[in-house]
Design an enzyme around this catalytic site. Structure first.
Site, PDB file in Angstrom:
ATOM      1  CD  GLU A  78      35.417 -42.034  38.496  1.00 59.88           C
ATOM      2  OE1 GLU A  78      36.633 -42.205  38.469  1.00 59.88           O
ATOM      3  OE2 GLU A  78      34.613 -42.725  37.857  1.00 59.88           O
ATOM      4  CB  ILE A 107      31.824 -45.979  32.973  1.00 59.32           C
ATOM      5  CG1 ILE A 107      30.701 -45.443  32.117  1.00 59.32           C
ATOM      6  CG2 ILE A 107      32.409 -47.223  32.286  1.00 59.32           C
ATOM      7  CD1 ILE A 107      31.122 -45.170  30.676  1.00 59.32           C
ATOM      8  CG  ASP A 233      36.947 -46.951  42.370  1.00 55.19           C
ATOM      9  OD1 ASP A 233      36.507 -46.748  41.230  1.00 55.19           O
ATOM     10  OD2 ASP A 233      37.868 -46.288  42.880  1.00 55.19           O
TER      11      ASP A 233
END
Length: 286
Positions: A78, A107, A233
């Site tokens: 990401e 995270i 995700d």
């Protein structure tokens, strides 16, 4: 591997799954040690999509560990991608020719992390020729590690995970998210919330798609949907659910693949009912 069977996905003597587990655990430990300790918060994309130096540090740690073991593999994380849906889709496309591609969210649940709300996770997936073959989601706060290998089931600390037995929406606990994209995805997802909330036992929005999906795999939630997510995700979470006997599609019911952005993930039994409610509310994002 926790289930004690032989490893199918091995290069030389190195197991992909063992590296993924070890890396997720190390990153999670490091993140946990930084809780409440960050000195600077960058805002990226919108005020709801906070990113800290911890995000960047976690991704660096993960990338270094993986690339040490598998230097020829590709890596999509990401933090290496500009904020926003277009950049996310472009980054995945650029990496889609890779034979082995690690897909990582350092995270998932950064906003929670920043506020000290203890619901966030590290998500690590490995795709082989576009198909996820290893998925690990680690919750460092509860020390819960969810692991799946394609064709071999999914496990949480050595115990096989299985989706819930809820047969109807009315008896189900379902989760969704409030996307950071306030102009596009958020209003669509809110329509879904309005339509689904009265039809389910209750709705949860806890702020980590990867962990929500792990919870569907473990039978703690019967379904999850969200519009406007990125591959990192849900790549690991999708495999966890499939290997636990559940179903993952896009919000129109088409099969899950890495390019899916609007996801519907359930125990299988409530899939069609939830999909129809989203369609009726024009909340599929399509």
């Amino acid at each position: 591997m926790a289930n004690g069977t032989t490893e199918p996905f091995v290069v030389g003597s190195k197991s992909f799954t063992a590296v993924a587990i070890n890396t997720a655990a190390k990153a999670g430990e490091w993140i946990k040690s930084k809780l409440g300790d960050f000195s600077r918060v960058d805002e990226k994309y919108s005020s709801h999509d906070l990113v800290t130096e911890v995000d960047k540090g976690s991704e660096k740690l993960i990338k270094n560990l993986i690339m040490t073991h598998f230097p020829s593999h590709s890596f999509l994380g990401e933090e290496g991608v500009e904020p926003g849906p277009a950049a996310s889709a472009k980054a995945l496309e650029a990496a889609s020719d890779a034979e082995y591609l690690w897909i990582v969210d350092p995270i998932d649940g950064t906003t929670n992390f920043v506020h000290g709300f203890p619901f966030f996770s590290v998500s690590i997936a490995l795709a082989f020729k576009g198909e996820v073959i290893v998925g690990v989601v680690y919750d460092p706060i509860r020390d819960e590690l969810f692991v799946a290998e394609k064709g071999k089931g999914a496990y949480m600390h050595g115990k096989k995970t299985a989706v819930s037995l809820d047969a109807t929406l009315a008896g189900s606990l379902v989760a969704t998210g409030f996307p950071a994209d306030r102009e596009g995805a958020l209003p669509i997802n809110l329509r879904g919330v309005q339509a689904v909330a009265p039809k389910v036992r209750n709705l949860r929005v806890a702020g980590s798609a990867a962990l929500h999906m792990a919870y569907v795999a473990a039978g703690r939630l019967s379904g999850f949907w969200e519009v406007g997510l990125s591959s990192w995700d849900m790549a690991a979470g999708a495999l966890l659910i499939i290997e636990s006997g559940g179903k993952v599609t896009d919000t129109q019911g088409k099969p899950y693949e890495l390019s899916v952005r609007n996801v519907l993930a359930t125990n299988g039994s409530i899939h069609e009912e939830l999909q129809q409610e989203l369609a009726k509310a024009e909340a599929t994002g399509f």
